[in-house]
Design an enzyme around this catalytic site. Structure first.
Site, PDB file in Angstrom:
ATOM      1  N   ARG A 223      -3.302   4.362  -2.773  1.00  0.00           N
ATOM      2  CA  ARG A 223      -4.294   3.316  -2.502  1.00  0.00           C
ATOM      3  C   ARG A 223      -5.331   3.803  -1.496  1.00  0.00           C
ATOM      4  O   ARG A 223      -6.485   3.396  -1.536  1.00  0.00           O
ATOM      5  CB  ARG A 223      -3.594   2.061  -1.970  1.00  0.00           C
TER       6      ARG A 223
ATOM      7  N   HIS B  96       6.196  -0.992 -11.271  1.00  0.00           N
ATOM      8  CA  HIS B  96       6.497  -0.134 -12.421  1.00  0.00           C
ATOM      9  C   HIS B  96       5.856  -0.681 -13.697  1.00  0.00           C
ATOM     10  O   HIS B  96       5.269   0.069 -14.483  1.00  0.00           O
ATOM     11  CB  HIS B  96       8.010  -0.004 -12.611  1.00  0.00           C
TER      12      HIS B  96
ATOM     13  N   LYS C  62      13.546   4.654 -11.855  1.00  0.00           N
ATOM     14  CA  LYS C  62      14.462   3.530 -11.983  1.00  0.00           C
ATOM     15  C   LYS C  62      14.351   2.654 -10.727  1.00  0.00           C
ATOM     16  O   LYS C  62      13.924   3.150  -9.683  1.00  0.00           O
ATOM     17  CB  LYS C  62      15.888   4.030 -12.242  1.00  0.00           C
TER      18      LYS C  62
ATOM     19  N   ARG D 237      12.671  -1.120   0.066  1.00  0.00           N
ATOM     20  CA  ARG D 237      13.836  -1.564  -0.704  1.00  0.00           C
ATOM     21  C   ARG D 237      14.348  -2.927  -0.240  1.00  0.00           C
ATOM     22  O   ARG D 237      15.181  -3.535  -0.917  1.00  0.00           O
ATOM     23  CB  ARG D 237      14.953  -0.522  -0.620  1.00  0.00           C
TER      24      ARG D 237
ATOM     25  N   ASP E  92      18.050  -1.204  -6.738  1.00  0.00           N
ATOM     26  CA  ASP E  92      17.908   0.214  -6.417  1.00  0.00           C
ATOM     27  C   ASP E  92      19.194   0.970  -6.768  1.00  0.00           C
ATOM     28  O   ASP E  92      19.333   1.519  -7.862  1.00  0.00           O
ATOM     29  CB  ASP E  92      17.544   0.370  -4.942  1.00  0.00           C
TER      30      ASP E  92
END
Length: 400
Positions: A59, A101, A119, A189, A201
């Site tokens: 960003r 994602h 993932k 997280r 996670d």
């Protein structure tokens, strides 16, 4: 000890090989100046002749430039779309926070890029279906980065289980619990809005490994309990909607499974860190397979096989008997080899399929529903054309 040190040193300081001149190397672009980037892609690419880490986007331009300079990356972009608009980028590695994602994988697919997606695949199974539907429509490859599956140790453990040596699988238990402070306060997280949570996670590994080593999908979530994350300086109105720890009990037809994950186990007496617990135990009616350190087997692992009559042996598999690889190859290096081979039309013996990724997200969602935390809300669909919403696959979500 010497072989261990040599293996670990080489894994993180691999030989740098010349790039191929017979075929044009694939140019990878990284979405996000993420800490996982060097381990998962940049370092493995050094020893792959057909891969160039060409671009990174963040960003903030200064952050992207600093990351590019540190890791020898040619291009740095301010904003993710700017990198996706670069026709030189062949493959996108989506290392953004979980909640991003879906949006940025969809936009990468719209740009005609192949995508290696971290993932958990998405926040919801519905998002996963849309992503794969778009990949198929665009004729590009989309794959989830479950790197542990590509290592020969994981393949060997599954081979033993499927051989019948331990009989019919009856129970599977998976632990993936980290020492206190491994994931510090303030980490993404723990951010609900970014798709945080232990089971989003670490739990994605737990669910995937239960399904992989049992060769079965769950049929029900029997129990799910969590301990919420709460920062030490939390105010009275702090909303405890993110799991620091999750424990689950599943049924997979006639198989029982338990899974535990913890982003930061409390210290003993508040000061002594607990040793990480990273293992898969598969119990059959004639024996068991205990796979220690299934996530990072290159550092060290063991596959302990116990059979009838008290027989016991321990296997360690750092390199396959046949095929590509060396003892120092990390799980991510094996994964990169498979991704490139797949994109080149070469045969691969391991792949994470669409069905696998969608099922994993379905059952992660089902666990959250059972726990009382609830399923994650999904964002607005990404528009794939001016008048057409994202394509949706036909298969309905699995219910717990």
């Amino acid at each position: 000890m010497a072989s261990l040190l040599k293996r670990v040193y080489t894994a993180f300081n691999p030989p740098i090989v010349p790039k191929s001149t017979s075929v044009k190397p694939l140019k990878f672009g990284i979405l996000g100046a993420a800490n996982i980037g060097p381990l998962a892609l940049i370092v493995p690419a050094k020893s792959h002749p057909e891969v160039v880490i060409y671009a990174v986007a963040a960003r903030n331009l200064a952050k992207a430039q600093a990351y590019a300079k540190k890791h020898g990356i040619e291009k740095a972009y301010e904003g993710y779309q700017a990198m996706l608009d670069d026709p030189e980028v062949d493959v996108v590695y989506n290392a953004l926070p979980n909640a991003l994602h879906y949006e940025w994988t969809m936009k990468a697919l719209l740009a005609g890029k192949h995508v290696l997606n971290e993932k958990p695949f998405s926040d919801t199974a519905e998002e996963a279906r849309e992503m794969f539907a778009l990949a198929e429509k665009k004729g590009v490859v989309l794959v989830e980065a479950f790197h542990y599956r590509f290592h020969p140790a994981a393949k060997r453990a599954k081979e033993i289980i499927e051989s019948g040596e331990i009989g019919t699988v009856k129970e599977v238990s998976v632990d993936l619990m980290l020492s206190g402070g491994s994931i510090p306060e303030g980490d993404i997280r723990y951010e609900y809005s970014l798709g945080g949570g232990a089971f989003m996670d670490l739990g994605s590994y737990v669910m995937n490994s239960i399904r992989y080593f049992s060769s079965s999908n769950p049929t029900s979530v029997e129990e799910a309990s969590y301990e919420a994350y709460q920062p030490r300086a939390a105010t009275s109105d702090y909303i405890k909607n993110v799991d620091r720890r999750m424990e689950v009990k599943l049924k997979l037809g006639g198989i029982k499974a338990t899974g535990r994950c913890d982003l930061s186990m409390p210290n003993i007496f508040g000061i002594i860190p607990r040793f990480p617990q990273i293992r898969v135990l598969v119990q059959g009616d004639k024996g068991s397979v205990d796979f220690f350190n299934f996530v990072l087997p290159t550092v060290y692992h063991s596959i302990t096989v116990k059979t009838e009559g008290g027989k016991k042996r321990v296997e360690k598999v750092y390199k396959a008997k046949e095929g590509k690889g060396d003892e120092w190859w990390t799980t991510w290096r094996f994964q990169l080899e498979a991704v490139v081979d797949h994109l080149r039309g070469r045969e691969t013996d391991v792949w994470i399929t669409k069905e696998d990724s969608i099922a994993n997200m379905e059952w992660i969602e089902n666990v959250y529903e059972k726990s009382g935390l609830g399923r994650r809300p999904r964002p607005e669909p990404v528009i794939v054309s001016e008048s057409q919403p994202a394509p949706v696959a036909d298969d309905p979500p699995t219910q717990s």
